[in-house]
Design a protein around this motif. Structure first.
Motif, mmCIF file in Angstrom:
data_model
loop_
_atom_site.group_PDB
_atom_site.id
_atom_site.type_symbol
_atom_site.label_atom_id
_atom_site.label_comp_id
_atom_site.label_asym_id
_atom_site.label_seq_id
_atom_site.Cartn_x
_atom_site.Cartn_y
_atom_site.Cartn_z
ATOM 1 N N SER A 251 95.988 -48.157 42.728
ATOM 2 C CA SER A 251 97.280 -47.642 42.265
ATOM 3 C C SER A 251 98.058 -48.682 41.456
ATOM 4 N N TYR A 252 97.738 -49.973 41.614
ATOM 5 C CA TYR A 252 98.403 -51.016 40.829
ATOM 6 C C TYR A 252 98.136 -50.843 39.335
ATOM 7 N N LEU A 253 97.037 -50.197 38.997
ATOM 8 C CA LEU A 253 96.682 -50.024 37.586
ATOM 9 C C LEU A 253 97.712 -49.194 36.828
ATOM 10 N N ASN A 254 98.493 -48.383 37.529
ATOM 11 C CA ASN A 254 99.525 -47.549 36.893
ATOM 12 C C ASN A 254 100.838 -48.285 36.673
ATOM 13 N N GLN A 255 100.979 -49.469 37.226
ATOM 14 C CA GLN A 255 102.245 -50.198 37.158
ATOM 15 C C GLN A 255 102.341 -51.012 35.863
ATOM 16 N N PRO A 256 103.438 -50.874 35.110
ATOM 17 C CA PRO A 256 103.585 -51.609 33.843
ATOM 18 C C PRO A 256 103.452 -53.129 33.997
ATOM 19 N N SER A 257 104.005 -53.692 35.064
ATOM 20 C CA SER A 257 103.924 -55.147 35.235
ATOM 21 C C SER A 257 102.482 -55.594 35.463
ATOM 22 N N PHE A 258 101.699 -54.781 36.157
ATOM 23 C CA PHE A 258 100.294 -55.119 36.364
ATOM 24 C C PHE A 258 99.504 -54.932 35.067
ATOM 25 N N GLN A 259 99.873 -53.932 34.297
ATOM 26 C CA GLN A 259 99.212 -53.700 33.014
ATOM 27 C C GLN A 259 99.453 -54.873 32.060
ATOM 28 N N ASP A 260 100.625 -55.526 32.154
ATOM 29 C CA ASP A 260 100.890 -56.722 31.353
ATOM 30 C C ASP A 260 99.904 -57.838 31.710
ATOM 31 N N LEU A 261 99.659 -58.011 33.010
ATOM 32 C CA LEU A 261 98.687 -59.022 33.429
ATOM 33 C C LEU A 261 97.289 -58.690 32.908
ATOM 34 N N LEU A 262 96.943 -57.415 32.927
ATOM 35 C CA LEU A 262 95.638 -57.007 32.423
ATOM 36 C C LEU A 262 95.514 -57.285 30.930
ATOM 37 N N SER A 263 96.606 -57.113 30.195
ATOM 38 C CA SER A 263 96.587 -57.426 28.759
ATOM 39 C C SER A 263 96.339 -58.913 28.528
ATOM 40 N N GLY B 61 82.401 -62.522 37.586
ATOM 41 C CA GLY B 61 81.688 -61.310 37.966
ATOM 42 C C GLY B 61 82.632 -60.158 38.255
ATOM 43 N N GLY B 62 83.904 -60.427 38.366
ATOM 44 C CA GLY B 62 84.917 -59.406 38.593
ATOM 45 C C GLY B 62 86.062 -59.634 37.634
ATOM 46 N N LEU B 63 87.058 -58.822 37.722
ATOM 47 C CA LEU B 63 88.224 -58.945 36.855
ATOM 48 C C LEU B 63 88.932 -60.266 37.139
ATOM 49 N N THR B 64 89.142 -61.052 36.105
ATOM 50 C CA THR B 64 89.802 -62.353 36.234
ATOM 51 C C THR B 64 91.172 -62.279 35.588
ATOM 52 N N ILE B 65 92.206 -62.674 36.332
ATOM 53 C CA ILE B 65 93.577 -62.628 35.841
ATOM 54 C C ILE B 65 94.083 -64.057 35.685
ATOM 55 N N PRO B 66 94.404 -64.459 34.455
ATOM 56 C CA PRO B 66 94.801 -65.842 34.181
ATOM 57 C C PRO B 66 96.286 -66.095 34.403
ATOM 58 N N CYS B 67 96.690 -66.160 35.651
ATOM 59 C CA CYS B 67 98.076 -66.504 35.968
ATOM 60 C C CYS B 67 98.055 -67.329 37.242
ATOM 61 N N SER B 68 99.183 -67.907 37.573
ATOM 62 C CA SER B 68 99.236 -68.691 38.807
ATOM 63 C C SER B 68 99.136 -67.755 40.003
ATOM 64 N N GLU B 69 98.583 -68.290 41.049
ATOM 65 C CA GLU B 69 98.458 -67.499 42.277
ATOM 66 C C GLU B 69 99.839 -67.084 42.788
ATOM 67 N N GLU B 70 100.799 -67.964 42.665
ATOM 68 C CA GLU B 70 102.171 -67.683 43.110
ATOM 69 C C GLU B 70 102.751 -66.485 42.347
ATOM 70 N N MET B 71 102.552 -66.470 41.020
ATOM 71 C CA MET B 71 103.057 -65.359 40.204
ATOM 72 C C MET B 71 102.402 -64.038 40.622
ATOM 73 N N PHE B 72 101.089 -64.078 40.863
ATOM 74 C CA PHE B 72 100.378 -62.872 41.259
ATOM 75 C C PHE B 72 100.865 -62.361 42.619
ATOM 76 N N VAL B 73 101.044 -63.261 43.569
ATOM 77 C CA VAL B 73 101.518 -62.868 44.902
ATOM 78 C C VAL B 73 102.924 -62.275 44.810
ATOM 79 N N ASN B 74 103.787 -62.866 43.976
ATOM 80 C CA ASN B 74 105.133 -62.316 43.788
ATOM 81 C C ASN B 74 105.077 -60.913 43.193
ATOM 82 N N LEU B 75 104.214 -60.715 42.195
ATOM 83 C CA LEU B 75 104.056 -59.404 41.585
ATOM 84 C C LEU B 75 103.535 -58.393 42.595
ATOM 85 N N ALA B 76 102.521 -58.784 43.347
ATOM 86 C CA ALA B 76 101.945 -57.877 44.356
ATOM 87 C C ALA B 76 102.986 -57.518 45.409
#
Length: 98
Positions: A51-63, A76-91
């Motif tokens: 369901s995160y795939l529908n969220q605009p903020s998550f879509q920005d990370l995917l871009s 081997g899986g989707l790699t997101i180039p941001c700090s772990e702290e930023m990702f945890v805050n977004l989640a």
């Protein structure tokens, strides 16, 4: 007749490795794995809801991930180039908003 202890220990080691691989690769239905981190060597794996795939903020990370990696993800899986702290805050934000 006797038991060969080395064979038993070897079998136990194989089972432990197989179990740890299964735990590391298990993804519940409705979720997917992403690898997060700015450092190529140390990335952390997260299993998150689809369901995160529908969220605009998550879509920005995917871009950002698409810009940096394209569709070739070295982990081997989707790699997101941001700090772990930023990702945890977004989640956390996405969990609180749903």
């Amino acid at each position: 007749m006797g038991f060969h202890l080395p064979r038993i220990l070897h079998a136990k080691q194989i089972l432990q490795r197989a179990t740890s691989v299964l735990v590391a690769t298990y993804i519940p239905k409705g979720h997917f794995a992403v690898y997060v981190g700015e450092n190529q060597i140390r990335k952390k794996r997260y299993v998150i809801p689809i369901s995160y795939l529908n969220q605009p903020s998550f879509q920005d990370l995917l871009s950002k991930a698409e810009e940096e990696f394209g569709y070739d993800h070295p982990m081997g899986g989707l790699t997101i180039p941001c700090s772990e702290e930023m990702f945890v805050n977004l989640a956390s934000h996405l969990i609180n908003s749903s």
